[in-house]
Write a protein that holds these residues in place. Structure first.
Motif, PDB file in Angstrom:
ATOM      1  N   VAL A 135       0.817  -1.217   0.000  1.00  0.00           N
ATOM      2  CA  VAL A 135       0.000   0.000   0.000  1.00  0.00           C
ATOM      3  C   VAL A 135       0.847   1.262   0.000  1.00  0.00           C
ATOM      4  CG1 VAL A 135      -2.014  -1.086   1.065  1.00  0.00           C
ATOM      5  CG2 VAL A 135      -0.253  -0.055   2.517  1.00  0.00           C
ATOM      6  N   ALA A 136       2.155   1.120   0.179  1.00  0.00           N
ATOM      7  CA  ALA A 136       3.034   2.284   0.162  1.00  0.00           C
ATOM      8  C   ALA A 136       4.436   1.848  -0.241  1.00  0.00           C
ATOM      9  CB  ALA A 136       3.071   2.967   1.530  1.00  0.00           C
ATOM     10  N   SER A 137       5.140   2.773  -0.893  1.00  0.00           N
ATOM     11  CA  SER A 137       6.497   2.509  -1.326  1.00  0.00           C
ATOM     12  C   SER A 137       7.264   3.818  -1.251  1.00  0.00           C
ATOM     13  CB  SER A 137       6.462   1.976  -2.766  1.00  0.00           C
ATOM     14  OG  SER A 137       7.752   1.722  -3.233  1.00  0.00           O
ATOM     15  N   LEU A 186       9.972   7.036   6.948  1.00  0.00           N
ATOM     16  CA  LEU A 186       8.580   7.388   6.650  1.00  0.00           C
ATOM     17  C   LEU A 186       7.717   6.134   6.512  1.00  0.00           C
ATOM     18  CD1 LEU A 186       8.934  10.356   4.119  1.00  0.00           C
ATOM     19  CD2 LEU A 186       8.217  10.436   6.510  1.00  0.00           C
ATOM     20  N   ILE A 187       8.280   5.121   5.875  1.00  0.00           N
ATOM     21  CA  ILE A 187       7.549   3.860   5.732  1.00  0.00           C
ATOM     22  C   ILE A 187       7.323   3.240   7.118  1.00  0.00           C
ATOM     23  CG2 ILE A 187       7.684   1.500   4.820  1.00  0.00           C
ATOM     24  CD1 ILE A 187       6.993   3.570   2.677  1.00  0.00           C
ATOM     25  N   MET A 188       8.326   3.299   7.987  1.00  0.00           N
ATOM     26  CA  MET A 188       8.181   2.766   9.347  1.00  0.00           C
ATOM     27  C   MET A 188       7.108   3.538  10.120  1.00  0.00           C
ATOM     28  SD  MET A 188       8.803   0.613  11.688  1.00  0.00           S
ATOM     29  CE  MET A 188      10.297  -0.311  11.380  1.00  0.00           C
ATOM     30  N   ASP A 189       7.095   4.856   9.979  1.00  0.00           N
ATOM     31  CA  ASP A 189       6.070   5.658  10.655  1.00  0.00           C
ATOM     32  C   ASP A 189       4.675   5.245  10.204  1.00  0.00           C
ATOM     33  OD1 ASP A 189       8.054   7.027  11.976  1.00  0.00           O
ATOM     34  OD2 ASP A 189       7.976   8.805  10.679  1.00  0.00           O
ATOM     35  N   TYR A 190       4.502   5.059   8.892  1.00  0.00           N
ATOM     36  CA  TYR A 190       3.212   4.642   8.359  1.00  0.00           C
ATOM     37  C   TYR A 190       2.860   3.241   8.870  1.00  0.00           C
ATOM     38  CZ  TYR A 190      -0.567   4.141   4.905  1.00  0.00           C
ATOM     39  OH  TYR A 190      -1.781   3.965   4.277  1.00  0.00           O
ATOM     40  N   ALA A 191       3.845   2.355   8.922  1.00  0.00           N
ATOM     41  CA  ALA A 191       3.612   0.996   9.421  1.00  0.00           C
ATOM     42  C   ALA A 191       3.149   1.028  10.879  1.00  0.00           C
ATOM     43  CB  ALA A 191       4.884   0.159   9.288  1.00  0.00           C
ATOM     44  N   LYS A 192       3.762   1.862  11.686  1.00  0.00           N
ATOM     45  CA  LYS A 192       3.370   1.983  13.096  1.00  0.00           C
ATOM     46  C   LYS A 192       1.959   2.523  13.221  1.00  0.00           C
ATOM     47  CE  LYS A 192       8.012   2.463  15.002  1.00  0.00           C
ATOM     48  NZ  LYS A 192       8.977   3.380  15.609  1.00  0.00           N
ATOM     49  N   LYS A 193       1.614   3.463  12.361  1.00  0.00           N
ATOM     50  CA  LYS A 193       0.257   4.018  12.363  1.00  0.00           C
ATOM     51  C   LYS A 193      -0.763   2.926  12.038  1.00  0.00           C
ATOM     52  CE  LYS A 193      -2.565   7.457   9.997  1.00  0.00           C
ATOM     53  NZ  LYS A 193      -2.584   8.429   8.900  1.00  0.00           N
ATOM     54  N   LEU A 194      -0.464   2.101  11.051  1.00  0.00           N
ATOM     55  CA  LEU A 194      -1.361   0.996  10.696  1.00  0.00           C
ATOM     56  C   LEU A 194      -1.425  -0.045  11.806  1.00  0.00           C
ATOM     57  CD1 LEU A 194      -0.496   0.501   6.913  1.00  0.00           C
ATOM     58  CD2 LEU A 194      -2.493   1.643   7.895  1.00  0.00           C
ATOM     59  N   ALA A 195      -0.308  -0.251  12.493  1.00  0.00           N
ATOM     60  CA  ALA A 195      -0.277  -1.223  13.586  1.00  0.00           C
ATOM     61  C   ALA A 195      -1.191  -0.807  14.727  1.00  0.00           C
ATOM     62  CB  ALA A 195       1.150  -1.426  14.086  1.00  0.00           C
TER      63      ALA A 195
END
Length: 130
Positions: free
Chosen positions: A62-64, A70-79
């Motif tokens: 869903v993101a690249s 930034l990808i880690m921040d988005y992953a944490k938000k989804l978590a």
């Protein structure tokens, strides 16, 4: 006799009122218990996983991005929303970190999942094999 009937009617009316009050109190208590239990629920938190070696599986991405932070921040938000996202590290000539939210054994089944999820993610959802 009329007085006796009147007293019986008053007693029945009082019993109906007590029953209605008791039913209302039970309803309020149940409502309060439900509200209390909902207030104590904590949303399930997912786990962010990082893949650095090929697995041979298909992933819904869903993101690249080039910036891994930034990808880690988005992953944490989804978590925090209960998902367990996976970060696929850059490999070969690929310079991008990718964020996957689902996986599958076959392209077809994974693509079906991606099609269902596309509307939930502004950047869309696509499938890669890693």
């Amino acid at each position: 006799i009329i007085e006796k009937e009147r007293q019986d009617e008053l007693a029945r009316e009082e019993a109906r009122k007590r029953d209605a009050d008791l039913a209302e109190q039970r309803r309020l208590d149940a409502e309060r218990r439900t509200a209390d239990s909902l207030a104590t629920l904590t949303p399930a938190t997912g786990v962010v996983d990082t893949l650095s070696e090929r697995t041979g599986r298909y992933y819904v991405v869903v993101a690249s991005g080039i910036d891994g932070d930034l990808i880690m921040d988005y992953a944490k938000k989804l978590a925090t929303k209960g998902l367990s996202p996976k970060i696929i590290m850059p490999y070969g000539n690929i310079k991008f970190h990718r964020l996957a939210i689902a996986e599958g054994d076959t392209y077809a089944s994974t693509q079906a999942t991606a099609d269902q999820l596309k509307s939930e993610y502004s950047g869309g959802a696509w499938v890669i094999k890693y």
